[in-house]
Design a protein around this motif. Structure first.
Motif, PDB file in Angstrom:
ATOM      1  N   SER A  18       0.838  -1.206   0.000  1.00 48.03           N
ATOM      2  CA  SER A  18       0.000   0.000   0.000  1.00 48.03           C
ATOM      3  C   SER A  18       0.875   1.259   0.000  1.00 48.03           C
ATOM      4  N   LYS A  19       1.908   1.280   0.819  1.00 46.63           N
ATOM      5  CA  LYS A  19       2.801   2.441   0.876  1.00 46.63           C
ATOM      6  C   LYS A  19       3.484   2.672  -0.470  1.00 46.63           C
ATOM      7  N   LEU A  20       3.955   1.590  -1.104  1.00 40.52           N
ATOM      8  CA  LEU A  20       4.644   1.740  -2.388  1.00 40.52           C
ATOM      9  C   LEU A  20       3.685   2.200  -3.486  1.00 40.52           C
ATOM     10  N   SER A  21       2.470   1.678  -3.476  1.00 40.51           N
ATOM     11  CA  SER A  21       1.469   2.117  -4.459  1.00 40.51           C
ATOM     12  C   SER A  21       1.187   3.601  -4.303  1.00 40.51           C
ATOM     13  N   ASN A  22       1.014   4.030  -3.075  1.00 40.90           N
ATOM     14  CA  ASN A  22       0.766   5.447  -2.816  1.00 40.90           C
ATOM     15  C   ASN A  22       1.969   6.308  -3.202  1.00 40.90           C
ATOM     16  N   LEU A  23       3.170   5.822  -2.915  1.00 38.06           N
ATOM     17  CA  LEU A  23       4.373   6.576  -3.272  1.00 38.06           C
ATOM     18  C   LEU A  23       4.496   6.711  -4.787  1.00 38.06           C
ATOM     19  N   TYR A  24       4.166   5.662  -5.529  1.00 37.01           N
ATOM     20  CA  TYR A  24       4.224   5.727  -6.989  1.00 37.01           C
ATOM     21  C   TYR A  24       3.281   6.810  -7.518  1.00 37.01           C
ATOM     22  N   VAL A  25       2.057   6.838  -7.020  1.00 41.94           N
ATOM     23  CA  VAL A  25       1.082   7.840  -7.460  1.00 41.94           C
ATOM     24  C   VAL A  25       1.547   9.242  -7.050  1.00 41.94           C
TER      25      VAL A  25
END
Length: 189
Positions: A18-25
């Motif tokens: 979840s953290k990585l997905s949010n960081l990508y966006v």
């Protein structure tokens, strides 16, 4: 990753996904706004400098990179190792975006497509200090600024509001140290 969980019993793949997905966006949004300082705490110094140099070139060329219809389709952890006093974790992100660049003055399309979707696969290298453990149910951590000693809430900001010192959070959590493009497919009109 099972072996890593034995070292860090609170390591949670779902939470980190979840953290990585949010960081990508967030990274794509910052790139489009031509200001990547909001993601500074989540990058190593070297990686941040590399991205900032690329962004400065875009600014000098008078171009803006636009990202639309962004999605992280999956995140898979490929493995980990210990290197140079850090734990290094490799994550593979499968993403979808519409990616194009416009000239700031004319609005003309410089590169990319407003209609075609790109399906991108990236490998991200994440690092944190060896021995760091994931802290459960601790949404914000406060540390002291190494420059002036003031308290800094690292999940809110990793910059000291008193003296401006930037703290890298790798001592406390995972930070991005490298991104490699693995593959790209374009679909659409």
């Amino acid at each position: 990753m099972t072996e890593y969980q034995q070292l860090d019993e609170n390591f949670d793949e779902t939470e980190l996904t979840s953290k990585l997905s949010n960081l990508y966006v967030q990274m794509q949004d910052c790139w489009q706004k031509k200001d990547i300082t909001p993601i500074r705490p989540y990058c190593t110094d070297t990686f941040f400098t590399q991205m900032d140099n690329q962004l400065q070139r875009k600014k000098q060329q008078g171009q803006t990179n636009y990202i639309e219809r962004i999605a992280v389709l999956s995140v898979n952890f490929r493995g980990w190792c210990q290197e140079g006093g850090n734990d290094v974790l490799v994550a593979r992100l499968n993403t979808r975006i519409v990616d194009y660049t416009l000239d700031d003055k004319t609005g003309n399309l410089v590169s990319g497509s407003k209609d075609k979707e790109k399906f991108m696969v990236y490998e991200w290298d994440l690092v944190r200090t060896t021995g760091t453990k994931t802290e459960k149910d601790k949404p914000m951590q406060t540390v002291n600024c190494p420059n002036c000693g003031a308290p800094v809430a690292i999940n809110k900001s990793a910059q000291c509001e008193y003296c401006g010192q930037v703290l890298e959070i790798s001592t406390y959590d995972w930070v991005l140290s490298a991104v490699r493009g693995i593959s790209q497919q374009t679909r659409g009109k």
